[in-house]
Design a protein around this motif. Structure first.
Motif, PDB file in Angstrom:
ATOM      1  N   ALA A   1       7.910  -1.779 -22.690  1.00  0.00           N
ATOM      2  CA  ALA A   1       9.006  -0.841 -22.968  1.00  0.00           C
ATOM      3  C   ALA A   1       8.586   0.183 -24.016  1.00  0.00           C
ATOM      4  N   ALA A   2       7.872  -0.268 -25.043  1.00  0.00           N
ATOM      5  CA  ALA A   2       7.444   0.645 -26.114  1.00  0.00           C
ATOM      6  C   ALA A   2       6.331   1.582 -25.650  1.00  0.00           C
TER       7      ALA A   2
ATOM      8  N   PRO B   1       0.811  -1.219   0.000  1.00  0.00           N
ATOM      9  CA  PRO B   1       0.000   0.000   0.000  1.00  0.00           C
ATOM     10  C   PRO B   1       0.845   1.271   0.000  1.00  0.00           C
ATOM     11  N   GLY B   2       0.469   2.178  -0.896  1.00  0.00           N
ATOM     12  CA  GLY B   2       1.160   3.457  -1.033  1.00  0.00           C
ATOM     13  C   GLY B   2       2.393   3.421  -1.911  1.00  0.00           C
ATOM     14  N   GLY B   3       2.784   2.236  -2.367  1.00  0.00           N
ATOM     15  CA  GLY B   3       4.008   2.110  -3.149  1.00  0.00           C
ATOM     16  C   GLY B   3       3.760   1.906  -4.629  1.00  0.00           C
ATOM     17  N   GLU B   4       4.786   1.395  -5.292  1.00  0.00           N
ATOM     18  CA  GLU B   4       4.704   1.082  -6.712  1.00  0.00           C
ATOM     19  C   GLU B   4       4.336  -0.386  -6.882  1.00  0.00           C
ATOM     20  N   VAL B   5       3.710  -0.696  -7.987  1.00  0.00           N
ATOM     21  CA  VAL B   5       3.431  -2.077  -8.372  1.00  0.00           C
ATOM     22  C   VAL B   5       4.637  -2.557  -9.162  1.00  0.00           C
ATOM     23  N   TRP B   6       5.073  -3.812  -8.932  1.00  0.00           N
ATOM     24  CA  TRP B   6       6.132  -4.333  -9.799  1.00  0.00           C
ATOM     25  C   TRP B   6       5.819  -5.732 -10.261  1.00  0.00           C
ATOM     26  N   ILE B   7       6.285  -5.984 -11.473  1.00  0.00           N
ATOM     27  CA  ILE B   7       6.149  -7.291 -12.107  1.00  0.00           C
ATOM     28  C   ILE B   7       7.533  -7.730 -12.561  1.00  0.00           C
ATOM     29  N   MET B   8       7.669  -9.007 -12.851  1.00  0.00           N
ATOM     30  CA  MET B   8       8.922  -9.536 -13.383  1.00  0.00           C
ATOM     31  C   MET B   8       8.591 -10.276 -14.670  1.00  0.00           C
ATOM     32  N   THR B   9       9.370 -10.002 -15.708  1.00  0.00           N
ATOM     33  CA  THR B   9       9.154 -10.669 -16.991  1.00  0.00           C
ATOM     34  C   THR B   9      10.459 -10.686 -17.769  1.00  0.00           C
TER      35      THR B   9
ATOM     36  N   VAL C   1       5.362   3.441 -16.415  1.00  0.00           N
ATOM     37  CA  VAL C   1       6.543   2.721 -15.961  1.00  0.00           C
ATOM     38  C   VAL C   1       7.496   3.762 -15.394  1.00  0.00           C
ATOM     39  N   VAL C   2       7.974   3.523 -14.180  1.00  0.00           N
ATOM     40  CA  VAL C   2       8.902   4.468 -13.560  1.00  0.00           C
ATOM     41  C   VAL C   2      10.322   3.922 -13.492  1.00  0.00           C
ATOM     42  N   LYS C   3      10.475   2.600 -13.664  1.00  0.00           N
ATOM     43  CA  LYS C   3      11.818   2.031 -13.640  1.00  0.00           C
ATOM     44  C   LYS C   3      11.777   0.614 -14.179  1.00  0.00           C
ATOM     45  N   THR C   4      12.784   0.271 -14.959  1.00  0.00           N
ATOM     46  CA  THR C   4      13.014  -1.099 -15.406  1.00  0.00           C
ATOM     47  C   THR C   4      14.460  -1.423 -15.085  1.00  0.00           C
ATOM     48  N   ALA C   5      14.664  -2.541 -14.386  1.00  0.00           N
ATOM     49  CA  ALA C   5      16.015  -2.917 -13.975  1.00  0.00           C
ATOM     50  C   ALA C   5      16.164  -4.431 -14.029  1.00  0.00           C
ATOM     51  N   PRO C   6      17.380  -4.923 -14.187  1.00  0.00           N
ATOM     52  CA  PRO C   6      17.581  -6.370 -14.157  1.00  0.00           C
ATOM     53  C   PRO C   6      17.038  -6.959 -12.853  1.00  0.00           C
ATOM     54  N   ALA C   7      16.368  -8.090 -12.974  1.00  0.00           N
ATOM     55  CA  ALA C   7      15.816  -8.761 -11.795  1.00  0.00           C
ATOM     56  C   ALA C   7      16.925  -9.428 -11.000  1.00  0.00           C
TER      57      ALA C   7
ATOM     58  N   ILE D   1       9.840  -4.500 -13.678  1.00  0.00           N
ATOM     59  CA  ILE D   1       9.249  -3.279 -14.226  1.00  0.00           C
ATOM     60  C   ILE D   1       8.349  -2.686 -13.147  1.00  0.00           C
ATOM     61  N   ARG D   2       8.638  -1.448 -12.774  1.00  0.00           N
ATOM     62  CA  ARG D   2       7.867  -0.765 -11.732  1.00  0.00           C
ATOM     63  C   ARG D   2       6.923   0.251 -12.358  1.00  0.00           C
ATOM     64  N   MET D   3       5.692   0.249 -11.855  1.00  0.00           N
ATOM     65  CA  MET D   3       4.658   1.160 -12.346  1.00  0.00           C
ATOM     66  C   MET D   3       4.127   1.989 -11.183  1.00  0.00           C
ATOM     67  N   ARG D   4       3.965   3.289 -11.417  1.00  0.00           N
ATOM     68  CA  ARG D   4       3.363   4.169 -10.416  1.00  0.00           C
ATOM     69  C   ARG D   4       1.864   4.225 -10.674  1.00  0.00           C
ATOM     70  N   PRO D   5       1.049   3.713  -9.751  1.00  0.00           N
ATOM     71  CA  PRO D   5      -0.398   3.759  -9.954  1.00  0.00           C
ATOM     72  C   PRO D   5      -0.898   5.196 -10.078  1.00  0.00           C
ATOM     73  N   GLU D   6      -1.575   5.476 -11.188  1.00  0.00           N
ATOM     74  CA  GLU D   6      -2.160   6.804 -11.404  1.00  0.00           C
ATOM     75  C   GLU D   6      -3.681   6.751 -11.434  1.00  0.00           C
ATOM     76  N   HIS D   7      -4.212   5.774 -12.112  1.00  0.00           N
ATOM     77  CA  HIS D   7      -5.664   5.686 -12.291  1.00  0.00           C
ATOM     78  C   HIS D   7      -6.169   4.384 -11.683  1.00  0.00           C
ATOM     79  N   TRP D   8      -7.132   4.510 -10.814  1.00  0.00           N
ATOM     80  CA  TRP D   8      -7.705   3.361 -10.112  1.00  0.00           C
ATOM     81  C   TRP D   8      -9.179   3.229 -10.481  1.00  0.00           C
ATOM     82  N   LEU D   9      -9.645   2.002 -10.574  1.00  0.00           N
ATOM     83  CA  LEU D   9     -11.057   1.686 -10.739  1.00  0.00           C
ATOM     84  C   LEU D   9     -11.303   0.489  -9.829  1.00  0.00           C
ATOM     85  N   SER D  10     -12.357   0.552  -9.016  1.00  0.00           N
ATOM     86  CA  SER D  10     -12.601  -0.552  -8.094  1.00  0.00           C
ATOM     87  C   SER D  10     -14.077  -0.644  -7.775  1.00  0.00           C
TER      88      SER D  10
END
Length: 142
Positions: A61-62, A42-50, A86-92, A127-136
């Motif tokens: 990336a595009a 909560p309050g942070g960035e979402v991250w995924i690994m791929t 996307v706010v950051k992409t870095a090697p896992a 890959i880190r994403m900053r949540p901007e738009h929420w729907l719930s």
């Protein structure tokens, strides 16, 4: 009924399988939508690994942004969708693979999965994403 900020952030922090959607960058094509593990506090960035060169890695990336949608159907129908840049992409790191694997797998399966995935999936990125738009919504009991 829409969730409060605290409710939606807490729901997103739970270990749901997300549906990731991203513009595939090809005219006349619908968004690329695939299931994916994710991490969020909560309050942070979402991250995924791929994989850096995976279809979703290249598309993210595009596009420079993506969205995730998580849901559940019991005890109530509830979902959270979040979209942002996307706010950051870095090697896992291996530690990140352990962290995300432990979120979804039973403890006794993590080491075996990490050993396999670290060798077999090629170069992975976080890959880190900053949540901007929420729907719930919580639609109540089924």
């Amino acid at each position: 009924m829409a969730l409060t900020r605290e409710e939606r952030e807490q729901f997103l922090a739970e270990p749901h399988i997300a549906a990731l959607a991203v513009d595939p960058g090809r005219e006349g094509r619908a968004p690329l939508t695939v299931p994916i593990w994710y991490q969020y506090e909560p309050g942070g960035e979402v991250w995924i690994m791929t994989g850096r060169d995976s279809r979703k890695g290249v598309a993210i990336a595009a596009a420079g942004r993506f969205s995730l949608m998580v849901d559940r159907v019991s005890p109530t129908v509830r979902y959270v969708s979040v979209e942002g840049p996307v706010v950051k992409t870095a090697p896992a790191t291996r530690e990140q693979l352990v962290e995300i694997s432990a979120r979804y797998l039973p403890a006794e399966k993590v080491d075996a999965y990490v050993g396999f995935a670290w060798k077999e999936h090629g170069e992975q990125v976080v890959i880190r994403m900053r949540p901007e738009h929420w729907l719930s919504s919580d639609l109540g009991e089924v």
